[in-house]
Design an enzyme around this catalytic site. Structure first.
Site, PDB file in Angstrom:
ATOM      1  N   ASP A   1       0.833  -1.216   0.000  1.00 29.03           N
ATOM      2  CA  ASP A   1       0.000   0.000   0.000  1.00 29.03           C
ATOM      3  C   ASP A   1       0.865   1.263   0.000  1.00 29.03           C
ATOM      4  OD1 ASP A   1      -2.417   1.364   0.078  1.00 29.03           O
ATOM      5  OD2 ASP A   1      -3.230   0.160   1.704  1.00 29.03           O
TER       6      ASP A   1
ATOM      7  N   ASP B   1     -10.136   3.242  -3.629  1.00 31.13           N
ATOM      8  CA  ASP B   1     -10.803   2.021  -3.149  1.00 31.13           C
ATOM      9  C   ASP B   1     -12.210   1.822  -3.708  1.00 31.13           C
ATOM     10  OD1 ASP B   1      -8.546   1.902  -1.665  1.00 31.13           O
ATOM     11  OD2 ASP B   1      -9.553   1.715   0.266  1.00 31.13           O
TER      12      ASP B   1
HETATM   13  C1  GAL Z   1      -6.153   1.127   1.268  1.00 28.31           C
HETATM   14  C2  GAL Z   1      -6.249   0.059   0.199  1.00 28.31           C
HETATM   15  C3  GAL Z   1      -7.341  -0.898   0.593  1.00 28.31           C
HETATM   16  C4  GAL Z   1      -7.011  -1.512   1.923  1.00 28.31           C
HETATM   17  C5  GAL Z   1      -6.782  -0.431   2.963  1.00 28.31           C
HETATM   18  C6  GAL Z   1      -6.259  -1.006   4.265  1.00 28.31           C
HETATM   19  O1  GAL Z   1      -5.156   2.041   0.967  1.00 28.31           O
HETATM   20  O2  GAL Z   1      -6.513   0.660  -1.033  1.00 28.31           O
HETATM   21  O3  GAL Z   1      -7.498  -1.884  -0.407  1.00 28.31           O
HETATM   22  O4  GAL Z   1      -5.866  -2.328   1.795  1.00 28.31           O
HETATM   23  O5  GAL Z   1      -5.842   0.519   2.518  1.00 28.31           O
HETATM   24  O6  GAL Z   1      -6.019  -0.012   5.224  1.00 28.31           O
END
Ligand code: GAL
Length: 431
Positions: free
Chosen positions: A143, A199
């Site tokens: 991430d 997301d």
């Molecule tokens: C976001 C990511 C999500 C999930 C989340 C967890 O940045 O796009 O898919 O992993 O973090 O905190």
């Protein structure tokens, strides 16, 4: 700026050496169903449900734990599983998942912390990559939270690629920087997949937004490097069955990883049937590995298509009209010309959700499509194709990468900068 760009690209030209992810990953991820409320019992129960529901046998082999699996601080400089929620430790969990005939995935972040505030891997790439290799990790989602703006994003993702390369374990490397730094331009050399957008949410508007933001990116994908439209929401929220069918088929056609995001203990059988649609999954896993894209639209009717190994085409006809309105059903057509097939070529058409042959057609195919739903067909020229002329996106220009350090103020450049990007290839990508 040009010199800088060249240097950056040279750095990225080393490539990932893991030989995995040649096809889009099929599996499960904990985030959409559970968020940060995860523990080892949920992961174990999910493993068992993947088997009992026939999902493992349908090809879903990765079981990936997302954010919130670790202790809030490192111990002796290392990441360890959260003592309260993963008391047996992550290695034991990976062993359990492997014992079920599945592969095990984990999550970390290219900044100081994960998005949920757990320790990130920036500056700890080598030690973390080795820790995961020692645990038997098969998949890393990486991430992009809590990174200093001064750090060039490509460097942060390349650092983990190189650390993974240094271990002797092949780990599928999934980049999750939300499409913010044109990852399609550099990520094919860095990871096995790259998120194209922010997301996903279990709403029709979120699905359409991701679809639209991912349109035009097919040409950057190929075997071993695919655009990731984010994890599936099939079985979540208020999506109708038609919307779930559309979401699943389009993600499959775009060659996105297909990572189930619903609670498998309670999933509705109709949603499960969509996830198990064998012939739709087969589009995603087709040997050619060429991503689909939008090839035609008019009003609320859209046609998405991808070429398949052997000269066939996968086609998704999408009706965007509002359900319950006057235009509940539309006739949507696709012509052989739009698909790069010679006019007059007899081709067999098969409905892939219905698993039914629809007959032989010679110039075009038309189907009734319900609002917020799709028809998904495979069109296979009888006798195959001598020369495949599928190039619907080939004439589009490609802009260079957007760098925060560029002297153009971080914009993508002017029309005169447009060029084919070195390392980008025709649809018949590297093998
Ligand atoms: C976001 C990511 C999500 C999930 C989340 C967890 O940045 O796009 O898919 O992993 O973090 O905190």
């Amino acid at each position: 700026m040009r010199l800088l760009t060249i240097l950056l690209l040279c750095g990225a030209a080393l490539a990932l050496e893991n030989a995995v992810g040649r096809k889009p990953a099929l599996g499960y991820n904990t985030w959409n169903a559970f968020g940060i409320s995860i523990d080892e019992d949920i992961v174990k129960a999910t493993a068992q449900r993947m088997i009992d529901l026939g999902l493992r046998d349908a090809g879903y082999v990765y079981l990936n734990v997302d954010d919130a699996w670790s202790e809030p601080v490192r111990v002796d400089g290392k990441l360890i599983g959260n003592r309260a929620t993963f008391p047996s430790g992550i290695k034991a969990l990976a062993d359990y998942v492997h014992s079920k005939g599945l592969k095990f995935g984990i999550y970390s972040d290219a900044g100081s912390h994960t998005c949920a505030g757990f320790p990130g891997s920036r500056g700890y790439e080598a030690v973390d990559a080795q820790t995961w290799a020692d645990w038997g990790v098969d998949y890393l989602k990486y991430d992009n939270c809590f990174a200093p703006a001064s750090d060039w994003i490509v460097d942060r993702y390349v650092a983990m690629r190189d650390a993974l390369n240094e271990t002797d374990r092949p780990v599928l490397y999934s980049l999750c920087e939300w499409g913010v730094a044109d990852p399609w331009l550099w990520a094919p050399e860095v990871g096995n997949s790259w998120r194209t957008t922010e997301d996903i949410e279990p709403t029709w508007s979120s699905i359409l937004k991701i679809l639209d933001y991912s349109t035009g990116l097919a040409r950057f994908a190929g075997p071993g490097h695919f655009g990731d439209l984010d994890m599936l929401e099939v079985g979540n929220g208020e999506l109708t069955l038609g919307e779930q069918r559309a979401h699943f088929a389009l993600w499959a056609l775009f060659k996105s990883p297909l990572l189930i995001g619903a609670d498998l203990r309670t999933i509705h059988p109709d949603s499960l049937a969509i996830l198990k649609a064998r012939e739709v999954i087969a589009i995603n896993q087709d040997e050619l590995g060429v991503a689909g894209d939008l090839i035609w639209q008019q009003g609320a009717s859209r046609v998405y298509a991808a070429p398949l190994a052997g000269g066939g085409r996968a086609v998704v006809l999408l009706n965007l009209h509002t359900p319950g309105g006057q235009y509940v059903v539309s006739n949507i057509s696709v012509s052989w010309e739009e698909l790069g097939l010679p006019a007059g070529t007899p081709a067999a058409v098969r409905d892939l959700y219905a698993t039914a042959d629809l007959g032989t057609f010679t110039d075009s195919f038309t189907a009734e499509v319900t609002a917020h739903d799709v028809r998904v067909v495979r069109i296979v020229p009888l006798g195959g194709l001598k020369h495949d002329s599928w190039r619907p996106w080939f004439s589009q220009t490609i802009r260079g990468p957007t760098s925060p350090m560029s002297d153009s103020g971080g914009t993508s450049g002017t029309a005169s900068d447009r060029k084919m990007f070195p390392g980008q290839h025709s649809m018949f990508a590297r093998t």
